[in-house]
Design an enzyme around this catalytic site. Structure first.
Site, PDB file in Angstrom:
ATOM      1  N   ASP A 160     -12.976  -3.447 -21.666  1.00  0.00           N
ATOM      2  CA  ASP A 160     -12.740  -3.622 -20.039  1.00  0.00           C
ATOM      3  C   ASP A 160     -10.570  -4.220 -20.442  1.00  0.00           C
ATOM      4  O   ASP A 160     -10.805  -4.719 -19.628  1.00  0.00           O
ATOM      5  CB  ASP A 160     -13.343  -4.411 -18.679  1.00  0.00           C
ATOM      6  CG  ASP A 160     -12.465  -4.597 -17.812  1.00  0.00           C
ATOM      7  OD1 ASP A 160     -11.487  -3.426 -17.143  1.00  0.00           O
ATOM      8  OD2 ASP A 160     -13.216  -5.391 -16.461  1.00  0.00           O
TER       9      ASP A 160
ATOM     10  N   CYS B  15      -2.408  -8.734   7.561  1.00  0.00           N
ATOM     11  CA  CYS B  15      -2.788  -7.808   5.916  1.00  0.00           C
ATOM     12  C   CYS B  15      -4.191  -7.589   6.073  1.00  0.00           C
ATOM     13  O   CYS B  15      -5.186  -7.658   6.187  1.00  0.00           O
ATOM     14  CB  CYS B  15      -2.437  -8.453   4.904  1.00  0.00           C
ATOM     15  SG  CYS B  15      -2.144  -7.433   3.753  1.00  0.00           S
TER      16      CYS B  15
ATOM     17  N   CYS C 109      -8.022  -0.015 -16.229  1.00  0.00           N
ATOM     18  CA  CYS C 109      -7.631   0.323 -14.513  1.00  0.00           C
ATOM     19  C   CYS C 109      -6.192   1.599 -14.603  1.00  0.00           C
ATOM     20  O   CYS C 109      -5.193   1.199 -14.748  1.00  0.00           O
ATOM     21  CB  CYS C 109      -7.124  -0.500 -14.449  1.00  0.00           C
ATOM     22  SG  CYS C 109      -6.365  -1.817 -16.092  1.00  0.00           S
TER      23      CYS C 109
ATOM     24  N   TYR D   8     -12.292  -7.931 -24.114  1.00  0.00           N
ATOM     25  CA  TYR D   8     -11.464  -8.927 -22.833  1.00  0.00           C
ATOM     26  C   TYR D   8     -12.617  -8.441 -21.835  1.00  0.00           C
ATOM     27  O   TYR D   8     -12.285  -8.331 -20.859  1.00  0.00           O
ATOM     28  CB  TYR D   8     -10.562  -6.854 -22.587  1.00  0.00           C
ATOM     29  CG  TYR D   8     -10.578  -7.130 -23.509  1.00  0.00           C
ATOM     30  CD1 TYR D   8      -8.624  -6.604 -24.265  1.00  0.00           C
ATOM     31  CD2 TYR D   8     -10.854  -5.644 -24.377  1.00  0.00           C
ATOM     32  CE1 TYR D   8      -8.086  -5.461 -25.282  1.00  0.00           C
ATOM     33  CE2 TYR D   8     -10.127  -3.931 -25.244  1.00  0.00           C
ATOM     34  CZ  TYR D   8      -8.969  -4.946 -25.532  1.00  0.00           C
ATOM     35  OH  TYR D   8      -8.228  -4.044 -26.736  1.00  0.00           O
TER      36      TYR D   8
ATOM     37  N   CYS E 154       0.626  -0.963   0.007  1.00  0.00           N
ATOM     38  CA  CYS E 154      -0.099  -0.049  -0.025  1.00  0.00           C
ATOM     39  C   CYS E 154       0.571   1.363   0.107  1.00  0.00           C
ATOM     40  O   CYS E 154       1.938   1.369   0.710  1.00  0.00           O
ATOM     41  CB  CYS E 154      -0.601   0.148   1.166  1.00  0.00           C
ATOM     42  SG  CYS E 154      -1.504  -1.231   0.925  1.00  0.00           S
TER      43      CYS E 154
ATOM     44  N   GLN F  82     -11.898 -10.586  -9.889  1.00  0.00           N
ATOM     45  CA  GLN F  82     -11.610  -9.522  -9.134  1.00  0.00           C
ATOM     46  C   GLN F  82     -11.292 -10.092  -7.474  1.00  0.00           C
ATOM     47  O   GLN F  82     -12.150 -10.381  -6.942  1.00  0.00           O
ATOM     48  CB  GLN F  82     -11.965  -8.649  -9.723  1.00  0.00           C
ATOM     49  CG  GLN F  82     -13.050  -8.245 -10.628  1.00  0.00           C
ATOM     50  CD  GLN F  82     -11.942  -6.989 -11.449  1.00  0.00           C
ATOM     51  OE1 GLN F  82     -10.642  -7.126 -10.840  1.00  0.00           O
ATOM     52  NE2 GLN F  82     -11.691  -7.425 -12.659  1.00  0.00           N
TER      53      GLN F  82
END
Ligand code: SAH
Length: 473
Positions: free
Chosen positions: A398, A176, A425, A329, A98, A300
């Site tokens: 996508d 995590c 994305c 896609y 992160c 996902q």
């Protein structure tokens, strides 16, 4: 020749820069880059600094100098941003997974929105299009449904966690904060039980040992758990006892799978997968669509936000039931099956054959007959469909980070669907592709960012594009 090589390059002032390496300077942070680094200027020279926020006055030490820009390390925060927060994760600095945990969540969401807007303007020359506030999570923690943990060994047993930044040194991790609790707990149990049976970890250096990775998956909606043990060969010592104890200790476990990876590679999975116990699949639902997830299936990782993103795609597609839709896609058909609930027919295309197998299985699982899937490159298959006389009313794309192939965009412009829904994305390639569609007679109506990966710099969004003018020949 010899003489030339002896010439000391370091003595030549390569660039005329206002700073030197290791120099301490003070500057004000103006912005965040798409990688999450703070951006400031010192006498006109652009400097990137990790871990700082817009508006902050900071003291830094120069670490790397390039002609156009440099990098620096934070020494002191002189004026702190009100959006700065203490990163909740104790291993935040060492892990590097992160990058935005020091940034208040509301500010992260606005950063992502603005990044999309900036890209549209700078790269796509698209202005005045609403980029809505990023749809965030009510609780932006514990959102991942999949953990992939490299395994190592220390005195006393197996460790597993993450690679220290830019190294291959494994650091043990108990928890995590962006991982579902079930995955955390499962990994801990596997380390404990496998240690008890003396199962050796794999060592990259010698290419010996057994356990390389532990991969766990959880169906958020069903609570079903899958465990994948990635081993360096077929051999898994004490296999039966290990499996028996795992099954006893872990409620919700539905599947234990062994994957064999004998290659010297960073790639986690090898080619052979076998079920050691239980089912080959676990199940999950997104909205009212059910999905079967195998050890190797792409799925996902944030199912809560996936539902929101795909609902937005469905809303933008504005289907009445009479439309033919193309999903380019399509992966395992996640969006296709969402759209098929409202469309006459959906045609999905995807380059990975296994993903298309999954897509077909998922269609059967949901009893959906109005979907057709084909393996191939979107930029080859869709132009062929067009030549064969097929038309779509709505096209959804996508694509991966590199965006759509030009040949696909050209075909879309020729095929003239009423609407294009672009799930992206990467706002930079989205902006580039929107420009091409706009030049082909389309108009971008609105863009909705959705936060699929809180605390990381990843930005996902969904754009609605409609046909606006009839192009003169
Ligand atoms: N829409 C899917 C996956 C999108 S990720 C989902 O939500 O699950 C992008 C997908 O594009 C990947 O599955 C990748 O394998 C596929 N892909 C990459 N290049 C492609 C190409 N040229 N033609 C078709 N599919 C491609």
């Amino acid at each position: 020749m010899a003489h030339k090589q002896q010439k000391k390059r370091t003595s030549i002032p390569v660039y005329d820069l206002p700073v030197e390496k290791n120099q301490r300077i003070e500057l004000t942070i103006e912005d965040l880059s798409h990688e999450g680094n703070g951006v400031g200027r010192y006498e006109g020279y652009t400097i990137f600094i990790p871990g700082v926020l817009p508006g902050e006055r900071v003291a830094v030490s120069m670490t790397k100098l390039k002609k156009q820009y440099g990098y620096a390390r934070l020494l002191d925060i002189i004026d702190q941003s009100p959006a700065r927060q203490e990163p909740p994760c104790p291993i935040y600095k060492r892990c590097g997974g992160c990058t935005l945990q020091h940034f208040d969540y509301a500010a992260q969401l606005e950063f992502k929105r603005k990044l999309v807007e900036d890209n549209l303007r700078r790269i796509g020359k698209i202005e005045g299009v609403p980029v809505h506030p990023t749809i965030g999570m009510e609780n932006p923690w514990r959102y991942r449904n999949k953990a992939q943990v490299p395994i190592g060994e220390e005195e006393g047993g197996l460790i597993g966690g993450f690679y220290a930044q830019r190294t291959h040194e494994i650091i043990d991790m108990e928890s995590c904060l962006i991982q579902h609790e079930h995955n955390d707990r499962l990994v801990q149990q596997v380390k404990r039980i496998a240690s008890k049976y003396g199962i050796p970890a794999y060592f990259e250096g010698t290419h010996r040992g057994v356990l390389r990775h532990v991969v766990t998956k959880v169906g958020f909606a069903t609570g079903e758990l899958m465990l994948v043990l990635v081993t360096n060969g077929d051999r898994l010592p004490h296999k039966d006892a290990l499996v028996e104890e795992l099954v006893q200790e872990i409620p919700g476990l539905k599947s234990i799978v062994q994957n064999v990876n004998t290659k010297r590679t960073n790639v986690i999975f090898g080619d052979t997968t076998r079920v050691l116990w239980g089912q080959e699949y676990i199940y999950d639902t997104i909205g009212s669509v059910k999905f079967a997830i195998s050890a190797r299936s792409f799925y996902q990782v944030n199912p809560v936000q996936t539902e929101r993103l795909y609902s937005k795609a469905l809303e933008y597609a504005a289907l009445s039931g009479s439309e033919n839709v193309i999903d380019a896609y399509c992966g395992i058909g996640t969006i296709s099956l969402f759209l098929a609930q409202k469309a006459k027919h959906v045609f999905g295309v995807e380059i990975v054959p296994d993903a298309i197998e999954d897509a077909k299985r998922n269609a059967r699982l949901n009893g959906m007959k109005n979907v057709t899937f084909e393996v191939g490159e979107a930029e080859v298959v869709i132009p062929r469909w067009y030549e064969e006389g097929n038309r779509a009313d709505v096209i959804v794309v996508d694509p991966p980070r590199k965006g759509c192939d030009e040949a696909l965009l050209r075909t879309i412009v020729e095929m003239k669907p009423e609407r294009v829904v672009y799930v992206s994305c990467n706002p930079a390639t989205l902006a580039r592709d929107l420009r091409m569609l706009e030049d082909g007679g389309y108009r971008t109506v609105q863009v909705q960012p959705v936060d699929m990966f809180p605390h990381t710099v990843h930005v996902e969004c969904c754009a609605l594009i409609v046909r606006s003018i009839v192009k003169k020949q």
